[in-house]
Structure formats: C-alpha cells, structure tokens
Design a protein around this motif. Sequence first.
Motif, short mmCIF file in Angstrom:
data_model
loop_
_atom_site.label_atom_id
_atom_site.label_comp_id
_atom_site.label_asym_id
_atom_site.label_seq_id
_atom_site.Cartn_x
_atom_site.Cartn_y
_atom_site.Cartn_z
N ARG A 1 0.84 -1.19 0.00
CA ARG A 1 0.00 0.00 0.00
C ARG A 1 0.88 1.25 0.00
O ARG A 1 2.07 1.18 0.34
CB ARG A 1 -0.88 0.04 1.26
CG ARG A 1 -1.88 -1.08 1.33
CD ARG A 1 -3.14 -0.80 0.54
NE ARG A 1 -3.76 -2.03 0.04
CZ ARG A 1 -4.96 -2.10 -0.45
NH1 ARG A 1 -5.72 -1.01 -0.52
NH2 ARG A 1 -5.44 -3.23 -0.93
N LEU A 2 0.30 2.37 -0.35
CA LEU A 2 0.97 3.66 -0.22
C LEU A 2 0.68 4.20 1.17
O LEU A 2 -0.49 4.36 1.55
CB LEU A 2 0.47 4.65 -1.28
CG LEU A 2 1.11 4.57 -2.66
CD1 LEU A 2 0.42 5.57 -3.59
CD2 LEU A 2 2.59 4.89 -2.59
N THR B 1 -2.45 5.36 -6.24
CA THR B 1 -3.23 6.53 -5.85
C THR B 1 -2.40 7.80 -6.05
O THR B 1 -1.22 7.84 -5.73
CB THR B 1 -3.67 6.43 -4.37
OG1 THR B 1 -4.46 5.25 -4.19
CG2 THR B 1 -4.50 7.64 -3.97
N LYS B 2 -3.02 8.85 -6.56
CA LYS B 2 -2.34 10.13 -6.77
C LYS B 2 -2.20 10.87 -5.44
O LYS B 2 -3.20 11.27 -4.84
CB LYS B 2 -3.12 10.98 -7.77
CG LYS B 2 -2.49 12.35 -8.05
CD LYS B 2 -3.34 13.11 -9.05
CE LYS B 2 -2.80 14.53 -9.30
NZ LYS B 2 -2.96 15.40 -8.12
N ILE B 3 -0.97 11.04 -4.98
CA ILE B 3 -0.71 11.72 -3.72
C ILE B 3 -0.56 13.22 -3.97
O ILE B 3 0.20 13.63 -4.85
CB ILE B 3 0.56 11.17 -3.04
CG1 ILE B 3 0.43 9.66 -2.82
CG2 ILE B 3 0.81 11.88 -1.71
CD1 ILE B 3 -0.72 9.25 -1.93
N ASP B 4 -1.26 14.04 -3.20
CA ASP B 4 -1.27 15.48 -3.42
C ASP B 4 -0.51 16.28 -2.36
O ASP B 4 -0.64 17.51 -2.30
CB ASP B 4 -2.72 15.98 -3.47
CG ASP B 4 -3.47 15.43 -4.67
OD1 ASP B 4 -2.90 15.45 -5.78
OD2 ASP B 4 -4.61 14.96 -4.50
N VAL B 5 0.26 15.59 -1.51
CA VAL B 5 1.07 16.29 -0.50
C VAL B 5 2.52 15.91 -0.67
O VAL B 5 2.85 14.94 -1.36
CB VAL B 5 0.60 15.97 0.93
CG1 VAL B 5 -0.75 16.60 1.22
CG2 VAL B 5 0.57 14.46 1.18
N GLN B 6 3.39 16.66 -0.03
CA GLN B 6 4.82 16.40 -0.08
C GLN B 6 5.37 16.21 1.33
O GLN B 6 4.75 16.63 2.31
CB GLN B 6 5.55 17.56 -0.77
CG GLN B 6 5.12 17.80 -2.20
CD GLN B 6 5.81 18.99 -2.82
OE1 GLN B 6 6.35 19.86 -2.13
NE2 GLN B 6 5.81 19.05 -4.15
N GLY C 1 -9.18 17.32 7.97
CA GLY C 1 -10.46 17.58 7.33
C GLY C 1 -10.43 18.67 6.27
O GLY C 1 -11.44 18.96 5.65
N ILE C 2 -9.24 19.27 6.05
CA ILE C 2 -9.11 20.36 5.10
C ILE C 2 -8.16 20.02 3.97
O ILE C 2 -8.49 20.10 2.79
CB ILE C 2 -8.63 21.65 5.80
CG1 ILE C 2 -9.63 22.07 6.89
CG2 ILE C 2 -8.41 22.76 4.79
CD1 ILE C 2 -10.97 22.52 6.38
N THR C 3 -6.92 19.63 4.32
CA THR C 3 -5.88 19.36 3.31
C THR C 3 -6.18 18.07 2.56
O THR C 3 -6.47 17.03 3.16
CB THR C 3 -4.51 19.27 3.97
OG1 THR C 3 -4.25 20.45 4.72
CG2 THR C 3 -3.41 19.09 2.92
N VAL C 4 -6.07 18.12 1.24
CA VAL C 4 -6.28 16.94 0.40
C VAL C 4 -4.99 16.12 0.37
O VAL C 4 -3.95 16.59 -0.06
CB VAL C 4 -6.68 17.33 -1.03
CG1 VAL C 4 -6.82 16.10 -1.91
CG2 VAL C 4 -7.99 18.12 -1.01
N ILE C 5 -5.05 14.89 0.85
CA ILE C 5 -3.91 13.99 0.87
C ILE C 5 -3.75 13.29 -0.47
O ILE C 5 -2.64 13.12 -1.00
CB ILE C 5 -4.05 12.93 1.99
CG1 ILE C 5 -3.99 13.60 3.36
CG2 ILE C 5 -2.99 11.84 1.85
CD1 ILE C 5 -2.65 14.14 3.74
N ALA C 6 -4.87 12.88 -1.05
CA ALA C 6 -4.84 12.15 -2.32
C ALA C 6 -6.15 12.39 -3.07
O ALA C 6 -7.15 12.79 -2.49
CB ALA C 6 -4.63 10.65 -2.08
N SER C 7 -6.09 12.14 -4.38
CA SER C 7 -7.31 12.33 -5.20
C SER C 7 -7.31 11.36 -6.36
O SER C 7 -6.27 10.79 -6.72
CB SER C 7 -7.36 13.77 -5.71
OG SER C 7 -6.21 14.09 -6.46
N THR C 8 -8.48 11.19 -6.96
CA THR C 8 -8.59 10.28 -8.10
C THR C 8 -8.21 11.02 -9.38
O THR C 8 -8.24 12.24 -9.44
CB THR C 8 -10.02 9.76 -8.24
OG1 THR C 8 -10.93 10.86 -8.33
CG2 THR C 8 -10.39 8.90 -7.05
#
Length: 216
Positions: free
Chosen positions: A90-91, A196-201, A209-216
């Motif tokens: 898993r990621l 999965t596309k990860i959107d954080v570094q 509940g605010i920051t997007v960790i990953a998205s499709t």
Amino acid sequence: MFHREGYKIIAITLILCIGLSIAIDQLIINTIARAILFAGVVILLILILQFFRNPKRKFINSSSQVLSPVDGKVVVIEEVFEKEYFKDKRLQVSVFMSPLNVHVTRYPVGGKVTYSKYHPGKYLVAWHPKSSEENERTTVVVKSESFGEVLHRQIAGALARRIVNYAVKDQEVDQASDSGFIKFGSRVDIFLPIGTKIDVQLNQVVKGGITVIAST
C-alpha cells in the motif's frame, strides 16, 4: 471551542490551578517568586486549553478526495507492506502531530467502517520505525466509493497515553467527522491503494479535514 475528550482534564486542571494560586498567594512572600509561580500556573492552564481546542472548520467533502485525518506535518510517503489488514503493498502517508497541534482525528474518507481494532502496546517516540507496529494504536478501515478500503491508524507517541477511537464496525461515517482523539502527541498513518495520486509532499503542514492527501 474544546473537544469533549478534554472536558474532564480541563476541569481538573482548572481546580488544580485555582488551588495552586491560593497556595502561592498564602504561602509565598517573595514577590519575584510569586510572579514566577503564578506565571507557571497560567502557562499550564493555557497549554491544556490549547491542546484540547477543537476549532470550527468548514469542511468540503468529496468522494474523489482523501482528506488529512489530523493536523500536523507529513513525515512519510512511501510504498510499504501493510501487515495487519490488507496483507499486501500500500501507499503509506504519515502525519506527525506535536503537542501543539489540534489532536482530533477525522475520517479521511466517508463510507462504511469495515474494520476497527485497538492494540495495546509500547510508547516509542512517534517517528520510530517500529512505532506503527509496536506502539499503542487503533486501526480503522473505511470502504469508500472512489478508493475502496482506506485504512487510517492512530499511533500513540512517547507522551500520548490514551487513544480514543469512535469507529464501530459496519457503521456509516461521514468524511471529516470525528473518528477519535489522541492525547498528548503522536501520529496517524494512512494506507491507500498502490497507484493513488498523492497530493502532498514530505514536510508539508496539513490540516485535519481540510488538506487533500490524495485524489482520483
């Protein structure tokens, strides 16, 4: 606004601070010593109030996004073998919380809880490589519409001595609603499907509940 998990501790701390203030006023004659001790009492109260704060936030839920379950800093983004539930690769995205962060844990995705388990354990520092497997922890899996099953794990740290978990197997939960609370510092791991596309570094500061960790 304070989280319900802090009500008892806040009340006890307030009574303690009042008692200490009265004792200092009655027993300490030296002006400088009195000022220092009074300041210490105020600082203690402020720290406890800050730890259990639960600020109001406007959540924008989306089935196509995985939101950060907690406030903190991203310390791990890597492919790992998840041993407890998936038993495959898993990621993993891990967020470390300092004692100064808001410690409410929120569901990163909405859906049905398929797994919820508490594990007693050690209290290694939260960034220790084995803390995810050996520390006190809870594991929660939610089956979501877009990502399938997403696992998040609350991990106690060297200071954390109690993990609160609200997840109950088979219940339906809303994204960003309260999943639990970790008292006095720790981290949360999120396990996502490979690809999965990860959107954080790494080292990015995130908000629960605010920051997007990953998205499709």
